[in-house]
Design a protein around this motif. Structure first.
Motif, PDB file in Angstrom:
ATOM      1  N   GLY A   1       0.788  -1.226   0.000  1.00 29.07           N
ATOM      2  CA  GLY A   1       0.000   0.000   0.000  1.00 29.07           C
ATOM      3  C   GLY A   1       0.816   1.270   0.000  1.00 29.07           C
ATOM      4  O   GLY A   1       0.257   2.361  -0.167  1.00 29.07           O
ATOM      5  N   LEU A   2       2.131   1.156   0.197  1.00 28.18           N
ATOM      6  CA  LEU A   2       2.992   2.328   0.221  1.00 28.18           C
ATOM      7  C   LEU A   2       4.196   2.089  -0.677  1.00 28.18           C
ATOM      8  O   LEU A   2       4.710   0.972  -0.745  1.00 28.18           O
ATOM      9  CB  LEU A   2       3.497   2.597   1.647  1.00 28.18           C
ATOM     10  CG  LEU A   2       2.486   2.998   2.706  1.00 28.18           C
ATOM     11  CD1 LEU A   2       3.133   2.938   4.085  1.00 28.18           C
ATOM     12  CD2 LEU A   2       1.953   4.405   2.446  1.00 28.18           C
ATOM     13  N   ASP A   3       4.675   3.124  -1.322  1.00 24.48           N
ATOM     14  CA  ASP A   3       5.902   3.028  -2.110  1.00 24.48           C
ATOM     15  C   ASP A   3       7.094   3.210  -1.172  1.00 24.48           C
ATOM     16  O   ASP A   3       7.832   4.194  -1.237  1.00 24.48           O
ATOM     17  CB  ASP A   3       5.903   4.080  -3.215  1.00 24.48           C
ATOM     18  CG  ASP A   3       7.138   3.971  -4.124  1.00 24.48           C
ATOM     19  OD1 ASP A   3       7.839   2.946  -4.036  1.00 24.48           O
ATOM     20  OD2 ASP A   3       7.387   4.915  -4.887  1.00 24.48           O
ATOM     21  N   LEU A   4       7.251   2.240  -0.267  1.00 23.00           N
ATOM     22  CA  LEU A   4       8.372   2.222   0.672  1.00 23.00           C
ATOM     23  C   LEU A   4       9.020   0.845   0.631  1.00 23.00           C
ATOM     24  O   LEU A   4       8.322  -0.176   0.564  1.00 23.00           O
ATOM     25  CB  LEU A   4       7.915   2.497   2.111  1.00 23.00           C
ATOM     26  CG  LEU A   4       7.447   3.904   2.466  1.00 23.00           C
ATOM     27  CD1 LEU A   4       6.986   3.940   3.924  1.00 23.00           C
ATOM     28  CD2 LEU A   4       8.547   4.943   2.233  1.00 23.00           C
ATOM     29  N   ALA A   5      10.349   0.839   0.705  1.00 25.54           N
ATOM     30  CA  ALA A   5      11.060  -0.433   0.821  1.00 25.54           C
ATOM     31  C   ALA A   5      11.136  -0.881   2.267  1.00 25.54           C
ATOM     32  O   ALA A   5      11.237  -2.081   2.548  1.00 25.54           O
ATOM     33  CB  ALA A   5      12.462  -0.295   0.240  1.00 25.54           C
TER      34      ALA A   5
END
Length: 346
Positions: free
Chosen positions: A161-165
């Motif tokens: 749901g998030l563009d986070l690694a």
């Protein structure tokens, strides 16, 4: 069942293990000099948050990106913020800090402000970063209140749901009710008074001008002597909660530890004077995506260690190791730390 965790690599200097000493020491250490540019990011409801971007920025739009969320009434000037941003920037990461509403150079426009469980602004920012830098690897860190907010956001959004690694959570009050109770005890009341005074200074003029939809008079605000009292009278009614108890329950991220799907590092000191000892024994077991590291000592966002004849922030070292794991820049972090230790101010 006991929560799985591992010991951190933090070792306090001899004679400096006291939690209050560790909590206060960072304020006395030199801070890196940083050049920044500021941007007002407009929000869907007509308000804005102030972003501080560290300069020089990487030339490539694909450079890894580090975003930091500060603690209650924190800012770019907070000691931990300067060190963490300097470390990431020195390793070649595009680095920025998001000031929560009203914590930058200008008051926010709307009556509402920010709180420990308010994830909407951070979600909007991460979505905007994804639009601007779609191919950049992104890691977010949250400290104290910002850590609770970030963990709640990560748990709510799931792994995709998030563009986070990944996410890094530092000294977060994951049980807000327990933290409010702890801060009203013993020497911790010094921190409570400091936070209360900062909150009151900000809200008092707006209350006096009739800008806030609160049934609270200025003299009643002045008499509030606890964070719980403030949350009952100000935070809860401003943000749609019944009272402080409702706010603490709904905003605490600890109850969501079993929902975290994004790789997440949590750093915590068991002697943190903002929280009860054994905090994670009263919380649900984290998922396998969570790596929980607990230090016996460290205070609240303290973690000051000795390096030769100098004291330095271990959190910066730990962040550098973590970022190096994401990008394979294992040698870059030490040179970044050395540069900032030699070029710092107060």
């Amino acid at each position: 069942m006991r929560t799985r965790w591992q010991q951190t690599g933090f070792v306090p200097p001899r004679g400096l293990a006291n939690p209050h000493v560790q909590t206060l020491l960072p304020r006395l250490l030199p801070r890196p000099r940083l050049t920044r540019t500021q941007e007002d990011l407009e929000l869907p409801d007509g308000d804005f948050v102030e972003l501080n971007w560290i300069l020089p920025a990487p030339a490539s739009p694909q450079a890894p990106l580090f975003v930091l969320f500060h603690g209650l009434e924190g800012s770019f000037q907070s000691p931990y913020a300067r060190w963490l941003l300097a470390t990431a920037s020195g390793m070649g990461w595009r680095s920025l800090l998001m000031h929560f509403r009203g914590c930058g150079n200008q008051p926010n426009r709307l009556p509402r402000a920010y709180h420990s469980g308010d994830t909407a602004d951070a979600y909007w920012l991460i979505s905007e970063l994804s639009r601007r830098y779609p191919k950049a690897l992104k890691v977010a860190a949250g400290v104290s209140l910002g850590g609770n907010m970030l963990l709640k956001l990560v748990a709510e959004q799931g792994g995709d749901g998030l563009d986070l690694a990944g996410a890094i959570i530092v000294s977060a009050p994951l049980d807000l009710a327990a933290s409010a109770e702890r801060l009203h005890q013993g020497f911790s009341r010094v921190y409570e008074r400091h936070l209360l005074n900062a909150l009151k200074r900000k809200v008092a003029p707006r209350l006096a001008r009739g800008e806030l939809p609160l049934s609270l008079e200025s003299r009643e605000l002045a008499r509030i002597d606890s964070l719980r009292g403030y949350d009952d009278a100000v935070t809860a009614p401003l943000h749609g909660f019944r009272d402080a108890a409702d706010y603490y329950h709904r905003a605490s991220a600890g109850r969501l530890l079993g929902n975290v799907a994004l790789p997440t590092l949590i750093l915590h000191a068991d002697d943190d004077p903002f929280m009860p000892a054994g905090l994670f024994e009263r919380l649900p077991k984290p998922t396998d995506a969570v790596r929980l590291e607990i230090a016996r000592h460290g205070g609240h966002v303290g973690f000051v260690e000795r390096c030769g004849q100098r004291l330095r922030p271990w959190l910066a070292q730990r962040l550098a190791h973590e970022l190096a794991c994401w990008t394979g820049t294992g040698a870059a972090w030490q040179s970044a730390m050395d540069r900032h230790l030699s070029r710092s101010d107060n």
